[in-house]
Design a protein around this motif. Sequence first.
Motif, mmCIF file in Angstrom:
data_model
loop_
_atom_site.group_PDB
_atom_site.id
_atom_site.type_symbol
_atom_site.label_atom_id
_atom_site.label_comp_id
_atom_site.label_asym_id
_atom_site.label_seq_id
_atom_site.Cartn_x
_atom_site.Cartn_y
_atom_site.Cartn_z
ATOM 1 N N GLN A 153 -14.847 23.159 1.372
ATOM 2 C CA GLN A 153 -16.075 22.648 0.759
ATOM 3 C C GLN A 153 -16.194 23.040 -0.715
ATOM 4 O O GLN A 153 -15.605 24.005 -1.157
ATOM 5 C CB GLN A 153 -17.289 23.197 1.505
ATOM 6 C CG GLN A 153 -17.341 22.809 2.956
ATOM 7 C CD GLN A 153 -18.489 23.498 3.672
ATOM 8 O OE1 GLN A 153 -19.633 23.169 3.470
ATOM 9 N NE2 GLN A 153 -18.163 24.478 4.475
ATOM 10 N N ASN A 154 -16.989 22.255 -1.440
ATOM 11 C CA ASN A 154 -17.368 22.609 -2.816
ATOM 12 C C ASN A 154 -18.855 22.929 -2.795
ATOM 13 O O ASN A 154 -19.636 22.282 -3.471
ATOM 14 C CB ASN A 154 -17.129 21.434 -3.766
ATOM 15 C CG ASN A 154 -15.700 20.967 -3.725
ATOM 16 O OD1 ASN A 154 -14.789 21.749 -3.954
ATOM 17 N ND2 ASN A 154 -15.492 19.700 -3.438
ATOM 18 N N ARG A 155 -19.248 23.906 -1.995
ATOM 19 C CA ARG A 155 -20.673 24.081 -1.760
ATOM 20 C C ARG A 155 -21.338 25.005 -2.762
ATOM 21 O O ARG A 155 -22.533 25.249 -2.675
ATOM 22 C CB ARG A 155 -20.922 24.564 -0.337
ATOM 23 C CG ARG A 155 -20.137 25.785 0.037
ATOM 24 C CD ARG A 155 -20.760 26.578 1.144
ATOM 25 N NE ARG A 155 -21.152 25.836 2.309
ATOM 26 C CZ ARG A 155 -22.404 25.817 2.753
ATOM 27 N NH1 ARG A 155 -23.342 26.458 2.107
ATOM 28 N NH2 ARG A 155 -22.696 25.180 3.851
ATOM 29 N N ASP A 172 -21.134 24.783 -6.327
ATOM 30 C CA ASP A 172 -21.141 24.304 -7.714
ATOM 31 C C ASP A 172 -22.470 24.569 -8.418
ATOM 32 O O ASP A 172 -22.549 24.559 -9.629
ATOM 33 C CB ASP A 172 -20.887 22.781 -7.744
ATOM 34 C CG ASP A 172 -19.484 22.457 -7.280
ATOM 35 O OD1 ASP A 172 -18.732 23.413 -7.018
ATOM 36 O OD2 ASP A 172 -19.161 21.267 -7.177
ATOM 37 N N LEU A 183 -20.280 14.065 0.107
ATOM 38 C CA LEU A 183 -18.839 14.140 0.378
ATOM 39 C C LEU A 183 -18.212 15.218 -0.499
ATOM 40 O O LEU A 183 -17.366 15.984 -0.048
ATOM 41 C CB LEU A 183 -18.171 12.787 0.112
ATOM 42 C CG LEU A 183 -18.507 11.650 1.075
ATOM 43 C CD1 LEU A 183 -17.799 10.371 0.645
ATOM 44 C CD2 LEU A 183 -18.127 12.002 2.505
ATOM 45 N N HIS A 184 -18.643 15.265 -1.750
ATOM 46 C CA HIS A 184 -18.105 16.286 -2.651
ATOM 47 C C HIS A 184 -18.400 17.686 -2.117
ATOM 48 O O HIS A 184 -17.527 18.556 -2.110
ATOM 49 C CB HIS A 184 -18.686 16.107 -4.053
ATOM 50 C CG HIS A 184 -18.272 17.175 -5.009
ATOM 51 N ND1 HIS A 184 -16.981 17.264 -5.483
ATOM 52 C CD2 HIS A 184 -18.942 18.217 -5.535
ATOM 53 C CE1 HIS A 184 -16.877 18.320 -6.271
ATOM 54 N NE2 HIS A 184 -18.061 18.923 -6.331
ATOM 55 N N LEU A 185 -19.635 17.888 -1.639
ATOM 56 C CA LEU A 185 -19.985 19.192 -1.062
ATOM 57 C C LEU A 185 -19.068 19.527 0.106
ATOM 58 O O LEU A 185 -18.638 20.663 0.280
ATOM 59 C CB LEU A 185 -21.436 19.180 -0.563
ATOM 60 C CG LEU A 185 -22.547 19.294 -1.603
ATOM 61 C CD1 LEU A 185 -23.886 19.037 -0.954
ATOM 62 C CD2 LEU A 185 -22.542 20.659 -2.254
ATOM 63 N N LEU A 186 -18.763 18.500 0.913
ATOM 64 C CA LEU A 186 -17.928 18.721 2.089
ATOM 65 C C LEU A 186 -16.451 18.877 1.715
ATOM 66 O O LEU A 186 -15.622 19.138 2.572
ATOM 67 C CB LEU A 186 -18.072 17.547 3.060
ATOM 68 C CG LEU A 186 -19.362 17.510 3.880
ATOM 69 C CD1 LEU A 186 -19.561 16.131 4.487
ATOM 70 C CD2 LEU A 186 -19.323 18.542 4.989
ATOM 71 N N GLY A 187 -16.144 18.667 0.423
ATOM 72 C CA GLY A 187 -14.749 18.792 0.001
ATOM 73 C C GLY A 187 -13.940 17.542 0.292
ATOM 74 O O GLY A 187 -12.722 17.579 0.362
ATOM 75 N N ILE A 188 -14.625 16.422 0.483
ATOM 76 C CA ILE A 188 -13.929 15.149 0.701
ATOM 77 C C ILE A 188 -13.942 14.372 -0.611
ATOM 78 O O ILE A 188 -14.970 14.327 -1.290
ATOM 79 C CB ILE A 188 -14.631 14.338 1.817
ATOM 80 C CG1 ILE A 188 -14.555 15.108 3.142
ATOM 81 C CG2 ILE A 188 -14.012 12.966 1.971
ATOM 82 C CD1 ILE A 188 -15.396 14.527 4.243
#
Lengths: 149, 385
Positions: free
Chosen positions: B118-120, B122, A96-101
């Motif tokens: 996204q936080n892709r 990091d 979820l963090h990767l997806l920005g959720i």
Amino acid sequence: MRKNAGKKRVRLLGICCNWSPFACYNAAGMNRLAMPPDFRLMRVMCIGRINQALILRAFEYGADGVILLECLDDDCRYGPGPGVGHENVRRVRRLLHLLGIDQERLVECSFGAHEKEVLVETLWRFADEIRTLGPMTEGNVLGVKRPAL
Amino acid sequence: MNEIDRIIRAQALFQCLECGKCSAACPRRLTGKDYSPRLLAHKVIAEREDEAFIENAVWDCLSCGMCSERCPSGVKFSGFILEMRSLLAEKKGLKGYRAHDGAVHSWMRMMTAPELRQNRLDWVPKTLQVADSGEVAFFVGCAPYFDVFFSGIDVDTLSIAKDSIRLLNFMDIKPVLLRDERCCGHDLLWTGDRENFERLCRLNCETFRSAGVREIIVSCPECYHVLSEHMPRVVPGFDIKITLLLDLLQREMRKGGMTFRGLKRRVTYQDPCRLGRMAGRYAAPRELLGLIPEMRFEEMENSGPSALCCGNCGFINCDAHSKQIQVLRLQEARATGADLLVTACPKCLIHLTCAVRDPLRQGSVKMEIRDILSVLANQIAWYGG
């Protein structure tokens, strides 16, 4: 009225183990304890049945918050259930963090079979937290058209 | 004209001679599954009323392309499967058993939301040099997602991305990494979800254009397949240059100045279907591996255009036959006497690692598997340096 009751409506999903947490949920219902609105419960035989895909699917289909209701670690009727739950929640939170959720949209909590008040309190707190975060967005969210509440 | 007739014409199915070479070579068939490309071609041309058979067979294919490779009369069988899946999915819904309960497809579909932030990135370590803006970008793809999802089987897909950037840095390229890039959509395309695949393509194209990127370097063969072949069809006027990292490396190595340090290993190589049969890159990986001194390179019994599939594609239909294909492949690799299996696709890495770890095999197919880019990044050096 509980606090935050006037805030935007959100879609809440509880994935509930059939044993201790559902006993709590059932007892809470028999005692007519108030439940948060817009909360849906999905009953499964064991949280160990739930995998990363099924939690992700809930978000894909438009859930704003998902809570896994588990037995205490040593209470599992089948053995590894809660442990599997912890691991899946840990990984899906990272996805979820990767997806920005917001990771806080996925919560897990364990209960003994007698803790109906604790369960209801947890659900209200969960609902309040998700309402504070707000619905993910209106309309076409995460690739899926969401039905009206 | 009926849509199926159009597909049959477009993919040259009428040229089928019913020789059966496709079925004899199909890895599905090889492991005993009741599946035959030849029979499917026959049914769809002559017995279209057998809908149940056609629908099942269309979803059963691994799309590895072995049948098209073997076909003496140029039937484009993979293209046929691709178009039939899109057509059937549109009419009757998505079918085919989704491996991992469809989690991979789930996050791909979630990425079709335009508002997603996204936080892709990091994971990018400080030791790697990346640029904030520029004309050359590196397409990371799903590596950060696979890294989390498959952490249970110790597949480190992120290291492929890191090693790719290390190689680019070594060649004095500081690539741009795009925070808002999406999955290339390969798995959605090949499982019939055309609508969401095209959404991903358009979003990716917007991201590339708004970042002012002119060239995109790709390490994954599936991303390369989609970005170079399907992207221009979905987005008319798509004019961004797509470069395969292996091609770039091959060109740069030929210029001289760079070399590899020795690696005392016996190595064999698995040709990924998207890189070999679909993109024709058989020579580049072998040439690059051949430049590593002290390394012994052994070909497997089936290699190059005849390479056996890694057992699964697009994360559908992983079953006992898939596992059998993987075991066969690993046995071939071990029979070469090699102690390191090199592949060039993260999916091959994931699928073969899964088979290696199968407790039922009791370690009988145990083998170290690494991506070619990781191997090269660890050995690359300046000439004379």
